[in-house]
Design a protein around this motif. Structure first.
Motif, PDB file in Angstrom:
ATOM      1  N   MET A 108      27.535 -23.044  14.148  1.00 20.07           N
ATOM      2  CA  MET A 108      26.922 -23.362  12.859  1.00 20.07           C
ATOM      3  C   MET A 108      25.807 -22.393  12.621  1.00 20.07           C
ATOM      4  O   MET A 108      25.060 -22.084  13.485  1.00 20.07           O
ATOM      5  N   ARG A 109      25.651 -21.933  11.566  1.00 19.78           N
ATOM      6  CA  ARG A 109      24.679 -20.905  11.269  1.00 19.78           C
ATOM      7  C   ARG A 109      23.291 -21.286  11.740  1.00 19.78           C
ATOM      8  O   ARG A 109      23.103 -21.829  12.776  1.00 19.78           O
ATOM      9  N   ALA A 110      22.262 -21.014  10.936  1.00 16.71           N
ATOM     10  CA  ALA A 110      20.922 -21.364  11.383  1.00 16.71           C
ATOM     11  C   ALA A 110      20.677 -22.850  11.276  1.00 16.71           C
ATOM     12  O   ALA A 110      19.691 -23.352  11.742  1.00 16.71           O
ATOM     13  N   VAL A 111      21.581 -23.566  10.645  1.00 20.87           N
ATOM     14  CA  VAL A 111      21.393 -24.995  10.446  1.00 20.87           C
ATOM     15  C   VAL A 111      21.864 -25.709  11.694  1.00 20.87           C
ATOM     16  O   VAL A 111      23.041 -25.935  11.904  1.00 20.87           O
ATOM     17  N   ARG A 112      20.954 -26.076  12.571  1.00 23.20           N
ATOM     18  CA  ARG A 112      21.298 -26.686  13.840  1.00 23.20           C
ATOM     19  C   ARG A 112      21.257 -28.201  13.752  1.00 23.20           C
ATOM     20  O   ARG A 112      20.380 -28.776  13.132  1.00 23.20           O
ATOM     21  N   LEU A 113      22.177 -28.835  14.435  1.00 19.27           N
ATOM     22  CA  LEU A 113      22.158 -30.290  14.493  1.00 19.27           C
ATOM     23  C   LEU A 113      21.101 -30.755  15.470  1.00 19.27           C
ATOM     24  O   LEU A 113      20.844 -30.129  16.477  1.00 19.27           O
ATOM     25  N   SER A 114      20.496 -31.888  15.191  1.00 18.64           N
ATOM     26  CA  SER A 114      19.636 -32.504  16.173  1.00 18.64           C
ATOM     27  C   SER A 114      20.502 -33.024  17.308  1.00 18.64           C
ATOM     28  O   SER A 114      21.701 -33.234  17.165  1.00 18.64           O
ATOM     29  N   VAL A 115      19.896 -33.227  18.477  1.00 19.32           N
ATOM     30  CA  VAL A 115      20.657 -33.734  19.616  1.00 19.32           C
ATOM     31  C   VAL A 115      21.250 -35.104  19.306  1.00 19.32           C
ATOM     32  O   VAL A 115      22.376 -35.415  19.665  1.00 19.32           O
ATOM     33  N   VAL A 116      20.470 -35.921  18.607  1.00 17.44           N
ATOM     34  CA  VAL A 116      20.962 -37.254  18.261  1.00 17.44           C
ATOM     35  C   VAL A 116      22.193 -37.161  17.368  1.00 17.44           C
ATOM     36  O   VAL A 116      23.202 -37.826  17.587  1.00 17.44           O
ATOM     37  N   GLY A 157      22.744 -29.488  24.462  1.00 21.64           N
ATOM     38  CA  GLY A 157      21.961 -30.124  23.414  1.00 21.64           C
ATOM     39  C   GLY A 157      21.828 -29.263  22.178  1.00 21.64           C
ATOM     40  O   GLY A 157      21.194 -29.645  21.210  1.00 21.64           O
ATOM     41  N   MET A 158      22.443 -28.049  22.213  1.00 27.49           N
ATOM     42  CA  MET A 158      22.435 -27.112  21.084  1.00 27.49           C
ATOM     43  C   MET A 158      21.021 -26.773  20.621  1.00 27.49           C
ATOM     44  O   MET A 158      20.749 -26.618  19.443  1.00 27.49           O
ATOM     45  N   LYS A 159      20.114 -26.602  21.582  1.00 26.45           N
ATOM     46  CA  LYS A 159      18.734 -26.273  21.281  1.00 26.45           C
ATOM     47  C   LYS A 159      18.227 -25.181  22.220  1.00 26.45           C
ATOM     48  O   LYS A 159      18.707 -25.028  23.337  1.00 26.45           O
ATOM     49  N   GLY A 160      17.240 -24.437  21.750  1.00 28.85           N
ATOM     50  CA  GLY A 160      16.502 -23.537  22.606  1.00 28.85           C
ATOM     51  C   GLY A 160      17.173 -22.207  22.882  1.00 28.85           C
ATOM     52  O   GLY A 160      18.139 -21.810  22.233  1.00 28.85           O
ATOM     53  N   HIS A 161      16.640 -21.506  23.874  1.00 25.05           N
ATOM     54  CA  HIS A 161      17.059 -20.159  24.231  1.00 25.05           C
ATOM     55  C   HIS A 161      18.404 -20.160  24.953  1.00 25.05           C
ATOM     56  O   HIS A 161      19.140 -19.177  24.913  1.00 25.05           O
ATOM     57  N   ASP A 167      18.505 -11.600  11.994  1.00 27.08           N
ATOM     58  CA  ASP A 167      17.574 -12.722  11.851  1.00 27.08           C
ATOM     59  C   ASP A 167      17.491 -13.263  10.427  1.00 27.08           C
ATOM     60  O   ASP A 167      16.613 -14.069  10.122  1.00 27.08           O
ATOM     61  N   ILE A 168      18.402 -12.871   9.552  1.00 23.15           N
ATOM     62  CA  ILE A 168      18.328 -13.333   8.163  1.00 23.15           C
ATOM     63  C   ILE A 168      18.604 -14.836   8.064  1.00 23.15           C
ATOM     64  O   ILE A 168      17.894 -15.568   7.350  1.00 23.15           O
ATOM     65  N   ASP A 169      19.627 -15.292   8.747  1.00 25.10           N
ATOM     66  CA  ASP A 169      20.048 -16.688   8.633  1.00 25.10           C
ATOM     67  C   ASP A 169      18.929 -17.683   8.907  1.00 25.10           C
ATOM     68  O   ASP A 169      18.680 -18.578   8.093  1.00 25.10           O
ATOM     69  N   PRO A 170      18.217 -17.587  10.046  1.00 25.20           N
ATOM     70  CA  PRO A 170      17.140 -18.560  10.283  1.00 25.20           C
ATOM     71  C   PRO A 170      15.960 -18.437   9.333  1.00 25.20           C
ATOM     72  O   PRO A 170      15.165 -19.360   9.209  1.00 25.20           O
ATOM     73  N   LYS A 171      15.852 -17.306   8.654  1.00 19.69           N
ATOM     74  CA  LYS A 171      14.770 -17.156   7.673  1.00 19.69           C
ATOM     75  C   LYS A 171      15.092 -17.858   6.363  1.00 19.69           C
ATOM     76  O   LYS A 171      14.203 -18.393   5.706  1.00 19.69           O
ATOM     77  N   VAL A 172      16.369 -17.854   5.961  1.00 15.52           N
ATOM     78  CA  VAL A 172      16.699 -18.320   4.614  1.00 15.52           C
ATOM     79  C   VAL A 172      17.400 -19.671   4.560  1.00 15.52           C
ATOM     80  O   VAL A 172      17.369 -20.341   3.532  1.00 15.52           O
ATOM     81  N   ASP A 173      18.042 -20.095   5.675  1.00 17.80           N
ATOM     82  CA  ASP A 173      18.924 -21.261   5.553  1.00 17.80           C
ATOM     83  C   ASP A 173      18.701 -22.334   6.613  1.00 17.80           C
ATOM     84  O   ASP A 173      19.548 -23.188   6.826  1.00 17.80           O
ATOM     85  N   VAL A 174      17.567 -22.298   7.282  1.00 15.76           N
ATOM     86  CA  VAL A 174      17.320 -23.281   8.333  1.00 15.76           C
ATOM     87  C   VAL A 174      16.774 -24.582   7.735  1.00 15.76           C
ATOM     88  O   VAL A 174      16.047 -24.579   6.746  1.00 15.76           O
ATOM     89  N   ARG A 175      17.171 -25.714   8.360  1.00 16.82           N
ATOM     90  CA  ARG A 175      16.614 -27.021   7.989  1.00 16.82           C
ATOM     91  C   ARG A 175      15.456 -27.339   8.927  1.00 16.82           C
ATOM     92  O   ARG A 175      15.279 -26.714   9.973  1.00 16.82           O
ATOM     93  N   GLU A 189      13.080 -23.570  15.644  1.00 15.67           N
ATOM     94  CA  GLU A 189      12.713 -23.357  17.037  1.00 15.67           C
ATOM     95  C   GLU A 189      11.208 -23.510  17.179  1.00 15.67           C
ATOM     96  O   GLU A 189      10.460 -23.480  16.187  1.00 15.67           O
ATOM     97  N   ASP A 190      10.724 -23.660  18.420  1.00 17.79           N
ATOM     98  CA  ASP A 190       9.290 -23.821  18.661  1.00 17.79           C
ATOM     99  C   ASP A 190       8.522 -22.633  18.100  1.00 17.79           C
ATOM    100  O   ASP A 190       8.850 -21.475  18.382  1.00 17.79           O
TER     101      ASP A 190
END
Length: 378
Positions: free
Chosen positions: A1-9, A111-115, A195-203, A208-209
């Motif tokens: 999934m692009r920059a739009v990441r699901l929460s672990v829940v 968990g689809m999170k982090g590095h 790095d365009i995706d996380p700049k323009v389309d992240v929820r 990220e931290d």
């Protein structure tokens, strides 16, 4: 999934549904001599081979952890060569990718999170993956398509960002969904733009931290939930336009391959299943069906350009894909005023049963679409 990441829940809640996509699609054990075995666990990422020849590679992934995971092949600067997301606990997935000589990393993200938990790999050999003239033609045509979408998007984004900068909430709302269509159509290869995706389309839940929230969804929240455009939001408007102008310039040099087109189309359908169908993508504006349709159009464009190649190797697969795309498009047409408009029903008015019908249609398409990359590279 692009920059739009699901929460672990959310990922855990949807894992059962996604098993139908990632599990059923991977009936092969992927134990051929050339396959790289990747065992993803909650605290490790085991890779069977760390030195590979250039060309087409296959990763046979098993998730032996307790969390939904993602597996990526990454360039040294973290650009994505290939990926598979939403791999549920106890399920398998196969990734087919085209890779050149060089240094890379395979990353597992429990968990689809982090590095992610990473393993370095070296790819050697002077020969790149062998491509037919038909493959080169498909890539060139797709690059032309993506460039056209970027070129057409910028004026629409300008209408939106100008309205935000002027503090005109109603005009910005009216322009919002339309400004996103071209971007959503090109998301099969969004990771190719760095790095365009996380700049323009992240929820908000995909940040990220330490990451500052910018882009469409930050402004969407201001417009529909906060119902105000303050100095901060007005300042973010030209930033969004600048980032998308950068995207427009990167299309010509983006690393696009037949397998990235095929894998990206499949990943995009997974994102539709976990973001658009659930209503999480446009949680404030409820314009999810606009994104949904644009995503399907983008995935179908990738498929249609690769179809002449895939049909020679697996005619049954392309016949199934033709049918599934037609069924999903027909279903989406129920929710708009006419087949040529993007005037879709607000997603908050789409009931639970109808959402399930949409989800079932997406999953029915995503399963055979997961086999497209392998059919193209046979």
């Amino acid at each position: 999934m692009r920059a739009v990441r699901l929460s672990v829940v959310t990922a855990a809640a949807t894992a059962a549904a996604l098993t139908a996509v990632t599990g059923c699609a991977e009936k092969s054990d992927g134990k051929g001599d050339g396959a790289v075995q990747v065992v993803a666990k909650d605290d490790s990422c085991e890779v069977s081979k760390k030195k590979l020849p250039a060309g087409h590679i296959e990763l046979a992934v098993q998730n032996k952890g307790s969390k939904v995971t993602e597996v990526y092949v990454l360039f040294p600067d973290d650009r994505i060569v290939a990926e598979r997301e939403n791999i549920g606990p106890g399920t398998k997935a196969t990734i087919t990718a085209e890779i050149k000589a060089g240094s890379y990393e395979i990353a597992c993200k429990p968990g689809m999170k982090g590095h992610g938990i990473r393993q370095k790999i070296e790819v050697s050999g002077g020969k790149a993956a062998k491509r037919s003239p038909e493959m080169d033609k498909a890539v060139a045509a797709y690059r032309t398509y993506v460039q056209a979408q970027a070129d057409e998007t910028l004026p629409k984004v300008k209408v939106f960002t100008d309205a935000v900068a002027a503090g005109d909430i109603e005009a910005a709302k009216k322009a919002y969904a339309n400004s996103r269509i071209g971007w959503e159509r090109t998301e099969p290869v969004a990771e190719s733009f760095g790095d365009i995706d996380p700049k323009v389309d992240v929820r908000a839940d995909g940040l990220e931290d330490g990451q500052k929230w910018t882009g469409w969804h930050r402004l969407e929240k201001a417009l529909w939930q906060d119902k105000k455009l303050g100095a901060e939001e007005k300042a973010l408007a030209p930033v969004l336009y600048k980032d998308l102008a950068d995207w427009q310039k990167r299309v010509g040099t983006a690393d696009i391959t037949p397998t990235s087109m095929a894998n990206g189309a499949k990943e995009l359908l997974d994102e539709v299943a976990t973001g658009k169908v659930t209503g999480e993508e446009e949680r404030y504006s409820h314009t999810d069906l606009v994104d949904f349709k644009a995503n399907v159009e983008g995935a179908e464009q990738s498929y249609q350009l690769l179809k002449p190649i895939a049909s020679k190797n697996d005619a049954a697969l392309t016949a199934t894909l033709d049918k599934r795309f037609a069924e999903l498009n027909k279903l989406l047409d129920k929710y708009r005023a006419n087949p040529s408009s993007y005037d879709f029903t607000s997603y908050e008015k789409v009931g639970k049963a109808d959402r399930k019908e949409l989800s079932d249609a997406v999953n029915a398409l995503a399963e055979p679409l997961s086999k497209l990359a392998a059919a193209v590279t046979k």
